[in-house]
Scaffold this active site. Structure first.
Site, PDB file in Angstrom:
ATOM      1  N   CYS A 128       0.887  -1.265  -0.130  1.00  0.00           N
ATOM      2  CA  CYS A 128       0.018   0.023  -0.034  1.00  0.00           C
ATOM      3  C   CYS A 128       0.863   1.205  -0.005  1.00  0.00           C
ATOM      4  O   CYS A 128       2.103   1.108   0.063  1.00  0.00           O
ATOM      5  CB  CYS A 128      -0.927   0.198   1.150  1.00  0.00           C
ATOM      6  SG  CYS A 128      -1.717  -1.504   1.296  1.00  0.00           S
ATOM      7  N   GLY A 177      -1.420   1.172  -4.865  1.00  0.00           N
ATOM      8  CA  GLY A 177      -2.652   0.584  -4.397  1.00  0.00           C
ATOM      9  C   GLY A 177      -3.832   1.043  -5.261  1.00  0.00           C
ATOM     10  O   GLY A 177      -3.886   2.505  -5.210  1.00  0.00           O
ATOM     11  N   ASN A 196       1.235  -0.236   5.719  1.00  0.00           N
ATOM     12  CA  ASN A 196       1.851  -0.777   4.409  1.00  0.00           C
ATOM     13  C   ASN A 196       2.643  -1.874   5.168  1.00  0.00           C
ATOM     14  O   ASN A 196       3.627  -1.575   5.495  1.00  0.00           O
ATOM     15  CB  ASN A 196       2.507   0.234   3.586  1.00  0.00           C
ATOM     16  CG  ASN A 196       3.429  -0.357   2.392  1.00  0.00           C
ATOM     17  OD1 ASN A 196       4.222   0.290   2.128  1.00  0.00           O
ATOM     18  ND2 ASN A 196       3.013  -1.288   1.973  1.00  0.00           N
ATOM     19  N   GLY A 197       2.308  -3.127   4.261  1.00  0.00           N
ATOM     20  CA  GLY A 197       3.279  -4.247   4.651  1.00  0.00           C
ATOM     21  C   GLY A 197       2.377  -5.499   4.965  1.00  0.00           C
ATOM     22  O   GLY A 197       1.199  -5.632   4.467  1.00  0.00           O
ATOM     23  N   TYR A 240      10.393  -3.378  -9.310  1.00  0.00           N
ATOM     24  CA  TYR A 240       9.088  -3.150  -9.554  1.00  0.00           C
ATOM     25  C   TYR A 240       8.001  -1.963  -8.931  1.00  0.00           C
ATOM     26  O   TYR A 240       7.593  -1.348  -9.372  1.00  0.00           O
ATOM     27  CB  TYR A 240       8.186  -4.510  -9.640  1.00  0.00           C
ATOM     28  CG  TYR A 240       6.816  -4.360 -10.082  1.00  0.00           C
ATOM     29  CD1 TYR A 240       6.288  -4.067 -11.427  1.00  0.00           C
ATOM     30  CD2 TYR A 240       5.647  -4.095  -9.128  1.00  0.00           C
ATOM     31  CE1 TYR A 240       5.112  -3.777 -11.649  1.00  0.00           C
ATOM     32  CE2 TYR A 240       4.406  -3.797  -9.461  1.00  0.00           C
ATOM     33  CZ  TYR A 240       4.155  -3.855 -10.859  1.00  0.00           C
ATOM     34  OH  TYR A 240       2.822  -3.532 -11.103  1.00  0.00           O
TER      35      TYR A 240
HETATM   36  P1  5GP Z   1       2.943 -12.530 -15.042  1.00  0.00           P
HETATM   37  O1  5GP Z   1       2.087 -12.294 -16.062  1.00  0.00           O
HETATM   38  O2  5GP Z   1       4.295 -13.041 -15.191  1.00  0.00           O
HETATM   39  O3  5GP Z   1       2.296 -12.890 -13.817  1.00  0.00           O
HETATM   40  O4  5GP Z   1       3.152 -10.863 -14.429  1.00  0.00           O
HETATM   41  C1  5GP Z   1       4.241 -10.342 -14.956  1.00  0.00           C
HETATM   42  C2  5GP Z   1       4.241  -8.839 -14.859  1.00  0.00           C
HETATM   43  O5  5GP Z   1       3.539  -8.377 -13.677  1.00  0.00           O
HETATM   44  C3  5GP Z   1       5.423  -7.826 -15.076  1.00  0.00           C
HETATM   45  O6  5GP Z   1       5.072  -7.379 -16.298  1.00  0.00           O
HETATM   46  C4  5GP Z   1       5.667  -7.361 -13.884  1.00  0.00           C
HETATM   47  O7  5GP Z   1       5.793  -5.831 -14.278  1.00  0.00           O
HETATM   48  C5  5GP Z   1       4.139  -7.297 -13.052  1.00  0.00           C
HETATM   49  N1  5GP Z   1       4.390  -7.495 -11.923  1.00  0.00           N
HETATM   50  C6  5GP Z   1       5.430  -7.934 -11.010  1.00  0.00           C
HETATM   51  N2  5GP Z   1       5.093  -8.041  -9.529  1.00  0.00           N
HETATM   52  C7  5GP Z   1       3.858  -7.411  -9.679  1.00  0.00           C
HETATM   53  C8  5GP Z   1       2.973  -6.727  -8.553  1.00  0.00           C
HETATM   54  O8  5GP Z   1       3.460  -7.164  -7.302  1.00  0.00           O
HETATM   55  N3  5GP Z   1       1.945  -6.230  -8.557  1.00  0.00           N
HETATM   56  C9  5GP Z   1       1.500  -6.037  -9.919  1.00  0.00           C
HETATM   57  N4  5GP Z   1       0.503  -5.306  -9.996  1.00  0.00           N
HETATM   58  N5  5GP Z   1       2.276  -6.490 -11.267  1.00  0.00           N
HETATM   59  C10 5GP Z   1       3.676  -7.139 -10.842  1.00  0.00           C
HETATM   60 MG    MG Z   2       4.614  -4.921 -16.041  1.00  0.00          MG
END
Ligand code: 5GP
Ligand code: MG
Length: 463
Positions: free
Chosen positions: A7, A36, A110-111, A248
């Site tokens: 968050c 979030g 957050n956490g 990320y």
């Molecule tokens: P996959 O399709 O392999 O499940 O998801 C990979 C994509 O999800 C990548 O483009 C990456 O940027 C994104 N991604 C990685 N970790 C997270 C996360 O914690 N939340 C969200 N919304 N996207 C994520």
């Molecule tokens: Mg992505």
């Protein structure tokens, strides 16, 4: 609702009553919206009472001008919440507002608290009622039930809760920022117009015109009240800042514990190019998460970069779609290939991470359908092999493609001509931090603190 929260927090402590304090928080939350998108809330205190407004959806959907006009005060805290599965209920929206011996408290978290289940059971046995299914309520309940002064109650609480937590706690006359002793999640302090601002990420300061002062230190409890700023330090543990914030989660224009997110991603891209060189014509980023690493890859490899994929700005993050079917539709809704640029080329496709592999598989197919001659996938982080229990949703282990598939199998699955992941050493080097001070558990399985048994994080849902 699973026990996972990733968050964004924003607090303001003003030197005097400010009728537009909620607007400042509102704009700050906009800058943290990437952390979030499920719910948003703002609570204000005018030194007599706490008022709040919260709702489901994006910051822009939850608040209108009138809501904000009603929320004047001397201090305020706001929250944006993100969890990817389970029902999305209003009662789980934050800040949570609870009663304690001297009035009301607003709490934003957050956490992820790893022993929330045990603590909640214990509290329930002692007659405490719970109104939400978030782990954050355990923090609020522990503080609220204490007979001690607020600061002592917070000290008592942080002794009991284990896991990742950056917190903003507001009583009618104090705003308190807390960062867990491992510093898993970021939290920093800024100032503007004689007010203090506290935010999950420094990028929010730029948006509201505040100046960065410093990070809240791991294990630190910072109290803002009429006497100014006071800092208390709990005995410190080994710092374990989440490396995935750099990979990320955080915005590239944020600086966490003095490390630039942009610089780290760029560096990761350059190291990736050296670790997994490839003969190709064009570097293409998966927008937006792969953008900065792709620039680094292009700079180091001298392969030109082009915008081969165009992102629709108005579709939310695909990750948020609960079903696999929706997720697969999601990629096409979100990304469109630039045919003329891609046709006949050998492409290096750069993204920050592969979680389930769904996204990457579809993008590779999309590029091939447009006539790409070869697609070489390069990932600016190591394979994700283990679940996160500290606030990032890397899902249950069986869903992680790298948890039981080797490199060759993943390459086949996504249909790439070659696949290269950044090494753990490469990622650590990119941050410039010492490996000992980072949580790398999702890549190594070495958890810095004891974790619940697999499956434990879904227990609240079954109640
Ligand atoms: P996959 O399709 O392999 O499940 O998801 C990979 C994509 O999800 C990548 O483009 C990456 O940027 C994104 N991604 C990685 N970790 C997270 C996360 O914690 N939340 C969200 N919304 N996207 C994520
Ligand atoms: Mg992505």
């Amino acid at each position: 609702m699973p026990l996972k929260e990733a968050c964004g927090l924003l607090g303001v402590f003003s030197s005097q009553y400010d009728e537009s304090i909620a607007k400042t928080v509102y704009y700050g939350l906009f800058a943290l919206q990437h952390r979030g998108q499920e719910s948003a809330g703002i609570a204000v205190s005018d030194q007599n009472s706490i008022r709040y407004h919260k709702g489901l959806g994006l910051v822009s959907e939850v608040f209108n001008e009138e809501d904000l006009d009603l929320l004047g005060g001397k201090m305020a805290i706001g929250h944006v919440r993100y969890s990817t599965t389970g029902s999305n209920s209003l009662s789980n929206a934050q800040p949570l507002v609870v009663k304690y011996h001297s009035g009301e408290l607003a709490v934003a978290h957050n956490g992820n608290i790893v022993n929330a289940y045990e603590l909640r059971n214990e509290l329930e046995q002692n007659g405490i009622m719970f109104h939400t299914t978030t782990d954050s309520e355990v923090v609020a309940a522990l503080i609220a039930k204490s007979r001690k002064s607020l600061i002592d109650a917070i000290f008592e609480c942080v002794e009991k809760v284990h896991g990742a937590y950056s917190l903003l706690i507001m009583s009618k006359d104090k705003l308190i920022a807390v960062r867990d002793s491992h510093g898993f999640r970021p939290l920093c302090i800024g100032s503007y117009n004689g007010s203090y601002v506290i935010a999950s990420e420094s990028a929010a300061f730029d948006t509201i015109g505040a100046t960065f002062i410093r990070d809240v230190e791991p294990g630190e409890i910072v109290v803002f009240d009429e006497d100014g700023l006071k800092s208390f330090k709990k005995k410190s543990s080994k710092k374990s800042l989440c490396v995935f914030e750099f990979v990320y989660f955080a915005r590239p224009d944020s600086t966490i514990d003095q490390v630039s997110v942009y610089q780290t991603r760029w560096e990761a891209g350059t190291i990736l190019a050296r670790e997994h060189p490839v003969d190709a014509d064009l570097v293409v980023a998966v927008p937006d998460s792969g953008n900065v690493a792709a620039i680094g890859f292009s700079d180091a490899s001298h392969i030109p970069m082009g915008m081969g994929l165009i992102k629709n700005r108005y579709i939310g993050r695909t990750f948020i779609q609960p079903s696999q079917r929706m997720r697969s539709l999601g990629v096409r809704l979100k990304l469109s290939p630039l045919r003329d640029l891609i046709k006949g080329k050998r492409i290096v496709l750069v993204d920050d991470s592969i979680v389930r592999g769904t996204t990457m598989g579809q993008i590779v197919r999309m590029l091939k359908d447009c006539g790409a001659r070869e697609v070489h996938v390069r990932i600016s982080s190591p394979p994700i092999t283990h679940s996160c229990y500290f606030g990032i949703d890397t899902s249950t282990r069986k869903e992680l493609i790298a948890s039981d598939n080797n490199l060759e199998m993943i390459k086949e699955f996504i249909g790439a001509d070659s696949l290269g992941y950044l090494s753990i050493e490469g990622l650590v080097k990119a941050t410039g931090l010492s490996k000992q001070n980072l949580c790398l558990a999702c890549f190594t399985g070495e958890y810095p603190i004891e974790i619940p048994r697999e499956g434990r994080k879904y227990l609240f849902e079954k109640r």
